[in-house]
Motif scaffolding. Structure first.
Motif, PDB file in Angstrom:
ATOM      1  N   ALA A  29      26.113  41.470  47.060  1.00 30.81           N
ATOM      2  CA  ALA A  29      25.971  40.790  45.771  1.00 30.81           C
ATOM      3  C   ALA A  29      26.072  39.288  45.975  1.00 30.81           C
ATOM      4  O   ALA A  29      26.799  38.825  46.856  1.00 30.81           O
ATOM      5  N   PRO A  30      25.361  38.491  45.181  1.00 23.89           N
ATOM      6  CA  PRO A  30      25.488  37.043  45.267  1.00 23.89           C
ATOM      7  C   PRO A  30      26.943  36.623  45.013  1.00 23.89           C
ATOM      8  O   PRO A  30      27.609  37.184  44.148  1.00 23.89           O
ATOM      9  N   PRO A  31      27.449  35.644  45.772  1.00 23.75           N
ATOM     10  CA  PRO A  31      28.879  35.306  45.691  1.00 23.75           C
ATOM     11  C   PRO A  31      29.346  34.811  44.328  1.00 23.75           C
ATOM     12  O   PRO A  31      30.443  35.160  43.883  1.00 23.75           O
ATOM     13  N   PHE A  32      28.544  33.996  43.644  1.00 19.63           N
ATOM     14  CA  PHE A  32      28.964  33.499  42.340  1.00 19.63           C
ATOM     15  C   PHE A  32      28.993  34.624  41.307  1.00 19.63           C
ATOM     16  O   PHE A  32      29.873  34.676  40.447  1.00 19.63           O
ATOM     17  N   LEU A  33      28.032  35.534  41.388  1.00 24.22           N
ATOM     18  CA  LEU A  33      28.022  36.687  40.483  1.00 24.22           C
ATOM     19  C   LEU A  33      29.246  37.551  40.718  1.00 24.22           C
ATOM     20  O   LEU A  33      29.928  37.972  39.763  1.00 24.22           O
ATOM     21  N   LEU A  34      29.541  37.820  41.981  1.00 24.59           N
ATOM     22  CA  LEU A  34      30.715  38.623  42.329  1.00 24.59           C
ATOM     23  C   LEU A  34      31.987  37.964  41.803  1.00 24.59           C
ATOM     24  O   LEU A  34      32.856  38.627  41.213  1.00 24.59           O
ATOM     25  N   THR A  35      32.099  36.659  41.996  1.00 28.68           N
ATOM     26  CA  THR A  35      33.294  35.939  41.574  1.00 28.68           C
ATOM     27  C   THR A  35      33.450  35.944  40.065  1.00 28.68           C
ATOM     28  O   THR A  35      34.555  36.134  39.536  1.00 28.68           O
ATOM     29  N   ALA A  36      32.348  35.747  39.339  1.00 31.57           N
ATOM     30  CA  ALA A  36      32.407  35.724  37.874  1.00 31.57           C
ATOM     31  C   ALA A  36      32.875  37.069  37.324  1.00 31.57           C
ATOM     32  O   ALA A  36      33.718  37.126  36.412  1.00 31.57           O
ATOM     33  N   ILE A  37      32.346  38.154  37.865  1.00 33.79           N
ATOM     34  CA  ILE A  37      32.739  39.485  37.397  1.00 33.79           C
ATOM     35  C   ILE A  37      34.199  39.761  37.736  1.00 33.79           C
ATOM     36  O   ILE A  37      34.960  40.304  36.925  1.00 33.79           O
ATOM     37  N   ARG A  38      34.611  39.369  38.936  1.00 37.15           N
ATOM     38  CA  ARG A  38      36.013  39.553  39.329  1.00 37.15           C
ATOM     39  C   ARG A  38      36.943  38.812  38.377  1.00 37.15           C
ATOM     40  O   ARG A  38      37.946  39.368  37.917  1.00 37.15           O
ATOM     41  N   PHE A  39      36.625  37.569  38.077  1.00 38.94           N
ATOM     42  CA  PHE A  39      37.479  36.779  37.192  1.00 38.94           C
ATOM     43  C   PHE A  39      37.521  37.361  35.778  1.00 38.94           C
ATOM     44  O   PHE A  39      38.572  37.359  35.130  1.00 38.94           O
ATOM     45  N   LEU A  40      36.383  37.849  35.297  1.00 46.52           N
ATOM     46  CA  LEU A  40      36.335  38.409  33.954  1.00 46.52           C
ATOM     47  C   LEU A  40      37.225  39.639  33.837  1.00 46.52           C
ATOM     48  O   LEU A  40      37.999  39.783  32.876  1.00 46.52           O
ATOM     49  N   ILE A  41      37.148  40.525  34.820  1.00 55.74           N
ATOM     50  CA  ILE A  41      37.970  41.738  34.794  1.00 55.74           C
ATOM     51  C   ILE A  41      39.448  41.380  34.942  1.00 55.74           C
ATOM     52  O   ILE A  41      40.305  41.904  34.219  1.00 55.74           O
ATOM     53  N   ALA A  42      39.760  40.473  35.883  1.00 51.22           N
ATOM     54  CA  ALA A  42      41.150  40.072  36.092  1.00 51.22           C
ATOM     55  C   ALA A  42      41.722  39.407  34.844  1.00 51.22           C
ATOM     56  O   ALA A  42      42.879  39.653  34.471  1.00 51.22           O
TER      57      ALA A  42
END
Length: 298
Positions: A29-42
């Motif tokens: 997965a693209p890194p910024f997409l992965l990071t955004a989803i991680r932050f949203l769930i957290a």
């Protein structure tokens, strides 16, 4: 009270696992997409914990300062780290670079708060820089953007830690973490829209990595950190960061097939000594204060 060996081993494993698991995530997965989803769930999970725990939310300038610290510690640090992983920086090297931040943080904080820095910390800083240079090796060139982004992530973490120490000392860890993750979501999402194309190539691997990063690293790592501070104090718990690069290298070897080069070995040794010098001496108060703040998860 001393930190039990089993607790120390569990903490180091949790902290170290985030780098190779993050590499697995950005591989599909693209890194910024992965990071955004991680932050949203957290952010959502931490907000629920704060709500049911009736934690106090920051308001006014406290909210602004919490948001600024969150952008530095969460958005900029992890965007740099994950982009570096995506561009080929080994997980063990990434862990080493980030683990050297306590010493650099001490130097910056000493300037900001006008406190004396000890000789051991200065020696630790020099060794830490040498460890990074040895580990990155030929990646430290003007054309290797992976190394540049990894170092950018480290510097963002240092700046955020000092800022948090200065302005966010009284923020509840639960609400502070929720706010810092939440404000980082739109920033990273905009970077994903602006600079990334394509999507997830393997949803099974993506969600396995995401589940681990959110539950084990973002939430479990922060919990272990706070419990460790209560058990043995910040000085003892932060010295565990000396072991993170070595354990990361061991995890990444079978999981990612990343070999351990002589430069990485030398870097791990020097990095461990650097972190030990920076976090085990009585003059390391600025380091201990900085890492006691909320939302400092890996």
């Amino acid at each position: 009270m001393r930190i039990p060996p089993w607790f120390a081993a569990l903490t180091v494993f949790v902290w170290a696992s985030g780098y190779p698991v993050g590499a697995l995530g950005v591989a599909v997965a693209p890194p910024f997409l992965l990071t955004a989803i991680r932050f949203l769930i957290a952010a959502a999970l931490m907000a629920l914990i704060a709500f049911f725990g009736r934690a106090a939310w920051p308001r006014g300038w406290a909210l602004v300062h919490t948001a600024v610290a969150g952008l530095l510690i969460q958005a900029f640090q992890f965007s740099g780290v994950y982009l570096g992983l995506r561009l080929g920086v080994p997980a063990s090297v990434t862990a080493l670079v980030i683990s050297c931040t306590p010493v650099l943080t001490a130097v910056v904080a000493a300037r900001v708060f006008r406190t004396r820095i000890g000789v051991a910390q200065l020696v630790g800083l020099v060794l830490g820089v040498a460890a990074v240079v040895l580990s990155l090796g030929d990646r430290l060139t003007a054309t290797d953007s992976g190394a540049v982004f990894t170092i950018f992530g480290m510097l963002a973490f240092v700046a955020g830690s000092v800022y948090q120490q200065r302005f966010c000392r009284d923020i509840d860890v639960r609400t502070g973490s929720a706010v810092q993750h939440f404000v980082s979501v739109p920033v990273v999402a905009l970077m994903a829209l602006a600079f990334e194309s394509g999507g997830v190539t393997d949803w099974s691997q993506f969600w396995l990595a995401m589940t681990w990063l959110v539950l084990v690293n973002s939430m479990g790592g922060a919990t272990l950190f706070l419990v460790g501070i209560r058990m043995g104090g910040a000085a003892r718990i932060t010295t565990l960061s000396c072991l993170v690069p070595s354990v990361t290298a061991l995890i990444a070897w079978p999981l990612l097939g990343q070999g351990i080069t002589p430069g990485v070995v030398a870097g791990l040794v020097l990095g461990s000594i650097a972190c030990w010098l920076g976090t085990s001496t009585p003059s390391s108060r600025v380091i201990r204060t900085a890492v006691e703040e909320p939302a400092n998860d890996g």
